[in-house]
Design a protein around this motif. Structure first.
Motif, short mmCIF file in Angstrom:
data_model
loop_
_atom_site.label_atom_id
_atom_site.label_comp_id
_atom_site.label_asym_id
_atom_site.label_seq_id
_atom_site.Cartn_x
_atom_site.Cartn_y
_atom_site.Cartn_z
N THR A 226 -4.53 -8.66 3.40
CA THR A 226 -4.86 -7.24 3.30
C THR A 226 -4.53 -6.54 4.62
N LEU A 227 -4.35 -5.22 4.52
CA LEU A 227 -3.76 -4.46 5.62
C LEU A 227 -4.66 -4.30 6.84
N GLY A 228 -5.94 -4.00 6.62
CA GLY A 228 -6.81 -3.68 7.75
C GLY A 228 -6.82 -4.72 8.85
N LEU B 193 -3.49 -4.93 10.75
CA LEU B 193 -3.28 -3.84 11.71
C LEU B 193 -4.14 -4.02 12.95
N VAL C 65 0.84 -1.20 0.00
CA VAL C 65 0.00 0.00 0.00
C VAL C 65 0.88 1.24 0.00
N ALA D 145 -7.24 4.49 11.70
CA ALA D 145 -8.53 3.83 11.88
C ALA D 145 -8.43 2.72 12.92
N ALA D 146 -7.31 2.00 12.93
CA ALA D 146 -7.15 0.88 13.86
C ALA D 146 -7.11 1.35 15.31
N ARG E 238 -3.72 6.15 7.06
CA ARG E 238 -5.16 6.15 7.34
C ARG E 238 -5.59 4.87 8.04
N ALA E 239 -5.02 3.74 7.61
CA ALA E 239 -5.39 2.45 8.20
C ALA E 239 -4.93 2.34 9.65
N ALA F 38 -2.26 5.59 2.48
CA ALA F 38 -3.27 4.59 2.82
C ALA F 38 -2.89 3.86 4.11
N TYR F 39 -1.61 3.57 4.28
CA TYR F 39 -1.14 2.92 5.51
C TYR F 39 -1.43 3.80 6.72
N HIS G 269 -3.14 -12.87 6.61
CA HIS G 269 -3.50 -11.46 6.47
C HIS G 269 -3.01 -10.93 5.11
#
Length: 312
Positions: free
Chosen positions: A287-289, A292, A227, A238-239, A234-235, A231-232, A285
């Motif tokens: 994907t990133l979300g 994290l 990513v 969010a986490a 933001r993720a 984007a990282y 995993h």
């Protein structure tokens, strides 16, 4: 299985040792002080010595030791330590293993996605060429330093590691306190790609490769979906449930960190794990979300000082 590990107190090494011992395998830790138990072996990479006695009967060695990359200014002395700890340390270990009467059949040796240099927006995998710059040169020589072990018939794989995600160490563990205070932000323009991997998947990939001595050469230990930094950021925000409004300008990073900024923090590396996927490794995993969320839930039981948390 009996497995010897260098860098066993770092983020990756300690997680691998814990996983192996939990499953009933025996782990021998290579340490730089005098060994205190039969499950320790002293080595002195600076002086080129390894006590191979405790390694007798080992099935495999996993070599993860290396001086931390940063975040810190790359002075001449730090560059020397980064290179020496990886290249000379690997050469010392390879020679010691090759000299054993019955050497282990398997060697997993650390490397990094830094091998590819700055790839910009272009996706690369293990078939890609070496890049340019200090880290790329270090990674090339780091991988070549296993030659003596390979010539002795030890099946060797090079672990080109991306940024390993853990809430208790490595890059993420270092910045999480800032994000929890709402002080996180993208680095530079945020368009540079980051190749990451969850700690669970990194350990899983090492365990997978330990069981597959037919798989040799370089393997990208990173998730299949790199990513961009924005984007990282933001993720991560969010986490932890906080905003991340404060970008760190590139000029400020260069002023504070010099070469580390240009060759690690601001470099774009869009790296794919082609050989792992072709071999049948399944990512927990991809994907990133979710990666994290698991990392953030780990807490902060470590000081984050492990030497091999980031492969950049």
């Amino acid at each position: 299985m009996k497995v010897a590990i260098t860098g066993s107190t770092g983020l990756l090494g300690s997680a691998l040792a814990r996983s192996l011992t939990d499953d009933g395998h025996r782990v021998v830790r290579l340490v730089r002080r005098p060994a205190r138990t039969g499950d320790e072996a002293r080595w002195d990479p600076d002086n080129g010595t390894v006590d191979t006695g405790p390694l007798a009967g080992a099935d495999a060695v996993v070599h993860l030791a290396g001086a931390p990359l940063g975040p810190a200014r790359w002075t001449t002395a730090r560059r020397r330590a980064i290179r020496q700890s990886r290249v000379a340390g690997t050469r010392t270990l390879a020679a010691a293993l090759a000299g054993m009467d019955a050497p282990p059949g398997r060697l997993l040796s650390g490397s990094a996605v830094g091998y590819y240099g700055d790839t910009g927006d272009q996706a690369v995998d293990e078939s890609g060429d070496k890049g340019q710059g200090f880290l790329s040169d270090v990674c090339r020589d780091w991988e070549r330093a296993t030659a003596e072990a390979e010539e002795a018939g030890i099946a060797t794989a090079h672990l080109r590691t991306g940024v390993a995600l853990s809430g208790s160490g490595g890059l993420l563990g270092t910045v999480l306190p800032l994000f929890r205070l709402g002080l996180g932000g993208r680095l530079g323009d945020g368009r540079q790609y980051m190749s990451w991997i969850s700690l669970r998947d990194h350990v899983g990939a090492m365990r997978f490769l330990l069981e597959r001595p037919d798989l040799t050469g370089p393997f990208d230990l990173c998730a299949p979906e790199p990513v961009i930094n924005a984007a990282y950021t933001r993720a991560v925000a969010a986490a932890v449930g906080r905003p991340a409004p404060l970008p760190v300008p590139a000029f400020a990073m260069r002023a504070a960190l010099g070469g580390f900024a240009d060759e690690a923090a601001l470099v774009s590396q869009r790296v794919l794990p082609a050989r792992l996927e072709e071999a049948g490794f399944a990512f927990a995993h991809p994907t990133l979300g979710p990666a994290l969320m698991e990392a953030v839930s780990e807490g902060s039981g470590s000081d984050g000082s492990g030497s091999e948390g980031s492969g950049r």
